[in-house]
Scaffold this motif. Structure first.
Motif, short mmCIF file in Angstrom:
data_model
loop_
_atom_site.label_atom_id
_atom_site.label_comp_id
_atom_site.label_asym_id
_atom_site.label_seq_id
_atom_site.Cartn_x
_atom_site.Cartn_y
_atom_site.Cartn_z
N TYR A 40 -57.13 -30.16 52.97
CA TYR A 40 -58.54 -29.99 53.35
C TYR A 40 -58.87 -30.71 54.66
CZ TYR A 40 -58.77 -28.12 48.66
OH TYR A 40 -58.54 -27.37 47.55
N THR A 41 -57.83 -31.00 55.46
CA THR A 41 -58.06 -31.55 56.81
C THR A 41 -57.81 -30.42 57.82
OG1 THR A 41 -55.74 -32.22 57.01
CG2 THR A 41 -57.28 -33.85 56.12
N HIS A 42 -58.34 -30.61 59.05
CA HIS A 42 -58.22 -29.53 60.04
C HIS A 42 -57.68 -30.01 61.38
CE1 HIS A 42 -60.27 -27.03 57.13
NE2 HIS A 42 -61.18 -27.99 57.02
N GLU A 64 -65.28 -36.02 54.89
CA GLU A 64 -65.20 -34.55 55.06
C GLU A 64 -64.11 -33.89 54.22
OE1 GLU A 64 -65.15 -36.85 57.44
OE2 GLU A 64 -66.06 -36.20 59.32
N PRO A 65 -62.85 -34.39 54.24
CA PRO A 65 -61.83 -33.72 53.42
C PRO A 65 -62.18 -33.75 51.93
CG PRO A 65 -60.79 -35.23 54.98
CD PRO A 65 -62.27 -35.51 55.04
N GLY A 67 -65.19 -33.89 50.60
CA GLY A 67 -66.28 -32.95 50.34
C GLY A 67 -65.75 -31.54 50.17
N GLU A 68 -64.86 -31.13 51.09
CA GLU A 68 -64.30 -29.78 51.01
C GLU A 68 -63.45 -29.59 49.76
OE1 GLU A 68 -62.37 -27.74 54.19
OE2 GLU A 68 -63.56 -28.81 55.71
N ASP A 71 -65.73 -29.35 46.68
CA ASP A 71 -66.44 -28.06 46.68
C ASP A 71 -65.50 -26.94 46.27
OD1 ASP A 71 -68.68 -29.33 47.58
OD2 ASP A 71 -68.56 -28.59 49.65
N ASP A 72 -64.31 -26.93 46.88
CA ASP A 72 -63.36 -25.84 46.64
C ASP A 72 -62.89 -25.82 45.19
OD1 ASP A 72 -61.55 -23.73 47.22
OD2 ASP A 72 -59.92 -25.19 47.47
#
Ligand code: 6GU
Length: 256
Positions: A40-42, A64-65, A67-68, A71-72
């Motif tokens: 979940y990192t970009h 951020e990672p 949270g994603e 959610d996912d």
């Protein structure tokens, strides 16, 4: 029961492919999924941590990672109970394991480094139950080992997971005391004998001996547990045994 685990070290969870937990998964008593947080990192470095705001040692997991990932994995109507291992959590106990074993869906968020950005937990708490949980008063590198322990303690209580249901019943019957020592054959090994009473076939005496040993062990090793035994659970022999080691049964603060 469904369990999801999120970690930057998914390899830590290889033991869940072994033994009784593997069997529970094969028999669909348990549906267990391990997720790599870095998925979940970009950025090219797949960054999951950053320096603490306000300064200080160590690194904090970025929101951020997480949270994603949350959610996912939790997309949909029903939400899991989110458990976050942390030395700052509430103590994990057998009682908590029993309560977790009754839930349909658990999710574990393994922190590494010096912890997680608090907003990850605050945000998650708006849609699901969040509990920070500690194994004990010592510090681990991260939550992975704690999660293995919590999963093992919880899933062995699921119906059908343990081959011998009597083991569970006996545990609960030991009601707040440590177990007595146990022996098997041979009756003599390196000049050490199994206590006679256990070979006597006298069931009442054996029960009494085990009870005495449980009381003595508990008084020596975990006097704090004695304070939680209801007075009515102690018979005359129990009180005598406890007085013999200087514990005044029933006195408030028996733990001291
Ligand atoms: Cl649950 N996590 C970490 N990182 N350290 C611990 C712990 C948990 N329990 C005791 N120490």
């Amino acid at each position: 029961m469904r369990i999801d685990v999120v970690s930057v070290f998914p390899e830590y969870f290889a033991p869940l492919d072994l033994s009784l937990i593997a069997r529970a998964r094969q028999r669909d008593l348990l549906s267990l999924h391990v997720h790599d947080l870095r998925k979940y990192t970009h950025d090219v470095h797949r960054t999951v941590d950053d320096a603490p705001c306000g300064g200080g040692a160590g690194m904090i997991m970025k929101p951020e990672p997480w949270g994603e990932a949350l959610d996912d994995i939790t997309a949909g109507q029903q939400k899991p109970h989110l458990l976050v291992p942390s030395p700052a959590g509430v103590p994990f106990t057998q009682e908590m394991a029993e309560s977790l074993a009754a839930e349909p869906w658990l999710m574990f968020a393994c922190g590494r480094y010096e912890g997680m950005d608090q907003r990850i937990l605050d945000e998650a708490a708006t849609t699901m139950r969040v509990t920070e949980v500690s194994l004990g008063d010592y510090v681990l590198f991260g939550g992975e080992v704690a999660v293995l322990a919590i999963i093992e303690a919880t899933t062995r209580l699921l119906p059908g997971v343990l081959g011998n249901a009597d083991s569970l019943r006996e545990e609960s019957h030991n009601n707040g005391l440590l177990e007595a020592p146990a022996y098997t054959k041979p009756a003599v090994w390196r000049d050490r004998e199994v206590p006679d009473v256990l070979l006597s076939g006298h069931h009442a005496r054996i029960r009494r001996w085990r009870r005495d040993q449980a009381l003595l062990r508990t008084a020596q090793r975990r006097p704090d547990l004695l304070a939680h035994i209801p007075e009515d659970d102690l018979d005359r022999s129990d009180r005598e045994v406890l007085r013999g080691v200087g514990v005044e049964p029933g006195a408030r603060g028996m733990a001291e």
